[in-house]
Every structure is written in structure tokens, then in C-alpha cells.
Design a protein around this motif. Sequence first.
Motif, mmCIF file in Angstrom:
data_model
loop_
_atom_site.group_PDB
_atom_site.id
_atom_site.type_symbol
_atom_site.label_atom_id
_atom_site.label_comp_id
_atom_site.label_asym_id
_atom_site.label_seq_id
_atom_site.Cartn_x
_atom_site.Cartn_y
_atom_site.Cartn_z
ATOM 1 N N PRO A 178 0.679 -1.208 0.052
ATOM 2 C CA PRO A 178 0.099 0.000 -0.087
ATOM 3 C C PRO A 178 0.740 1.310 0.006
ATOM 4 O O PRO A 178 0.539 2.229 -0.652
ATOM 5 C CB PRO A 178 -0.754 -0.098 1.349
ATOM 6 N N PHE A 179 2.063 1.117 0.529
ATOM 7 C CA PHE A 179 2.865 2.581 0.626
ATOM 8 C C PHE A 179 3.308 2.955 -0.667
ATOM 9 O O PHE A 179 3.499 4.069 -1.292
ATOM 10 C CB PHE A 179 3.902 2.394 1.711
ATOM 11 N N ALA B 289 -2.677 10.423 6.543
ATOM 12 C CA ALA B 289 -4.111 9.995 6.294
ATOM 13 C C ALA B 289 -4.032 9.207 5.182
ATOM 14 O O ALA B 289 -4.652 8.094 5.223
ATOM 15 C CB ALA B 289 -4.745 11.393 6.005
ATOM 16 N N MET B 290 -3.347 9.473 4.285
ATOM 17 C CA MET B 290 -3.185 8.681 2.888
ATOM 18 C C MET B 290 -2.413 7.140 3.230
ATOM 19 O O MET B 290 -2.977 6.165 2.770
ATOM 20 C CB MET B 290 -2.336 9.236 1.774
ATOM 21 N N TRP C 131 -3.619 1.455 3.479
ATOM 22 C CA TRP C 131 -3.284 0.090 4.334
ATOM 23 C C TRP C 131 -4.640 -0.556 4.816
ATOM 24 O O TRP C 131 -4.894 -1.724 4.738
ATOM 25 C CB TRP C 131 -2.169 0.333 5.541
ATOM 26 N N GLY C 132 -5.555 0.419 5.292
ATOM 27 C CA GLY C 132 -6.701 -0.097 5.600
ATOM 28 C C GLY C 132 -7.666 -0.697 4.502
ATOM 29 O O GLY C 132 -8.242 -1.778 4.904
ATOM 30 N N VAL D 48 -8.117 2.940 9.314
ATOM 31 C CA VAL D 48 -9.091 3.681 8.769
ATOM 32 C C VAL D 48 -9.449 4.869 9.685
ATOM 33 O O VAL D 48 -9.600 5.947 9.013
ATOM 34 C CB VAL D 48 -10.291 2.922 8.072
ATOM 35 N N LEU D 49 -9.653 4.677 10.766
ATOM 36 C CA LEU D 49 -10.436 5.735 11.756
ATOM 37 C C LEU D 49 -9.124 6.646 12.042
ATOM 38 O O LEU D 49 -9.303 7.954 11.972
ATOM 39 C CB LEU D 49 -10.781 5.178 12.927
ATOM 40 N N THR D 50 -7.700 6.075 12.119
ATOM 41 C CA THR D 50 -6.615 7.000 12.116
ATOM 42 C C THR D 50 -6.381 7.931 11.028
ATOM 43 O O THR D 50 -6.196 8.975 11.182
ATOM 44 C CB THR D 50 -5.281 6.217 12.587
#
Length: 276
Positions: free
Chosen positions: A24-25, A70-71, A76-77, A142-144
Motif C-alpha cells: 500500500p505504501f 491520512a493517505m 493500508w486499511g 481507517v479511523l486514524t
Amino acid sequence: MLLAAMAFGAGNTLIRHATLSLHPFQVAFFRNLFSLLFMLSWISASTGFGALRTGRLRLYVTRALTGLCAMMTWFWGVANMPLADATALSFTTPLFTTMGAALLLGEVVRLRRWVAVVVGFAGVLIILRPGVDSLSLAALAVLTSCVFAALSALQVRTLARSETSTAMVTYMVLLLTPMSLVPALFVWRWPDLGTLGWLVLLGGVLTGAHVAMTRSFQLAEASAVMPYDYAKLPFTALLAYLLYGEVMDAWGWVGAGVIAASTFYIAHREARAARG
């Protein structure tokens, strides 16, 4: 805003597809790189680079740092939990923004909006149902992401007083591209041509989504266009079902509805307060 919602839904599906073969990164880095190329091409062909003149580079940098967090957590989420559930949880960003406006910017948030915030977070509990299953790391990511997205949104509010939407979108990807390269290097592997094509499409789709969303806020009040943003949930849910066989359960839809209602109410109250 409807076009932006559909583009964001398609973009999340593309993120999931790209993360099947890349970390994801890395996907986040290529998203920024190709978005930057799209924006620079568009600026050179339309407004010219004079539109990027600014005296607020420091605020752009801090906004990019919160945007990077955020991204990375969002990508990752999305790679590790059902797409529709992640999309539903993303509706909490306005709730965190309201809290941040009161706690960090000193904005007056009256009782009704605080009640709406509490109701919205009740919707989060309905979706996650922590007593049923343990809270997943992906949901926490996701919440983070939503917390950092809210911090970024608060800085955008400040920037919007003097900066153009073109400058704000362009500086975001201009700064995020080298920033996102750093974590990507630790998990680097070269994408094949097929994956690279999907990454180009991802950059174009999400750039278009940001431009469309920014334009919608220029054409109408937030309370008028905000309901259309929630179209990305059924659109994402449909794509997730067709492509990955993911089905959002009834409690997920109920929780999403609660969060959407609370954030819409907050937007409505903010619009009324702005009109005096």
C-alpha cells in the motif's frame, strides 16, 4: 459532487486492486506521482504556473504531513478490510473535523452539533460492533486516517481564505510525492507494466475526484452538495460485490446511515451559522 463520489469509489477499488501486487505504501507513492503529472499538465495547458504563487508554503507543508499520514493509513486499511466498511467509516471525517474546529481553532460548536457528533460515533460502534469481534487493525487504521484527514481539512479551511483550489490540489501532490517516496522505499518492488497502467488510472481518477469535489463547493453550499457524497457508499459496495464478492451486512448499512445523518446535520448547521 456526484461525479466526485463515484470517482472516489472507483479509486478505492483501484487501490484494492493495485495492493494485490504492491505494498500500500508504494501504491500511495505512485498515486501521488501520477496525480502530480496530471495536475502539472493541466496547469501548463490552462491557467499557467503563475497560479501556484503563494506566501503560505509553511502551511502547505504541514497540511501535506497530515495528508501523508491520512493517505498511508487509508491505503493500508483499504487493502486489509472490506471496501464498503472502510468507506462507511470514512464518513467520520466531518465528525473529527467538528471536534478539531472546536478544540484547535476555537470555533463555537453548540450543543446540537456535539449531540450529532456523539450520534455519529454511535454509528461507528454499530458498524464495528467491538463486542462481537475484536477491533481489527485495519479498522483502526481507517479511523486514524479519518483523524489525520480532519486535521488536513482544518488547514484547508485556513488556506481557502487566500489560495485557489488549483494551488491547493497541486501543492498537495507536489509535496506528497517526495514525502510518500520515503516509506515506499522500505518496501519497494518494481511494478509490472500491467500494474503500472492501473496506477496511472488511479492517479487520474483520484485527481479528477478532488477537482470535481473542489468545484462542487465553489458552485453551491456544502449543505446542498454534501448528500451526494454519500453515493460513494452504494457505488463502492456494488463494485466490491461484483469484483471481490464482498457483502456489507445489515448492521453496516444501519451504522453508515447513522453516521451519514449526523454528518449531514452538522453540515446543515454549519451552513446556517455561516449565513448568520
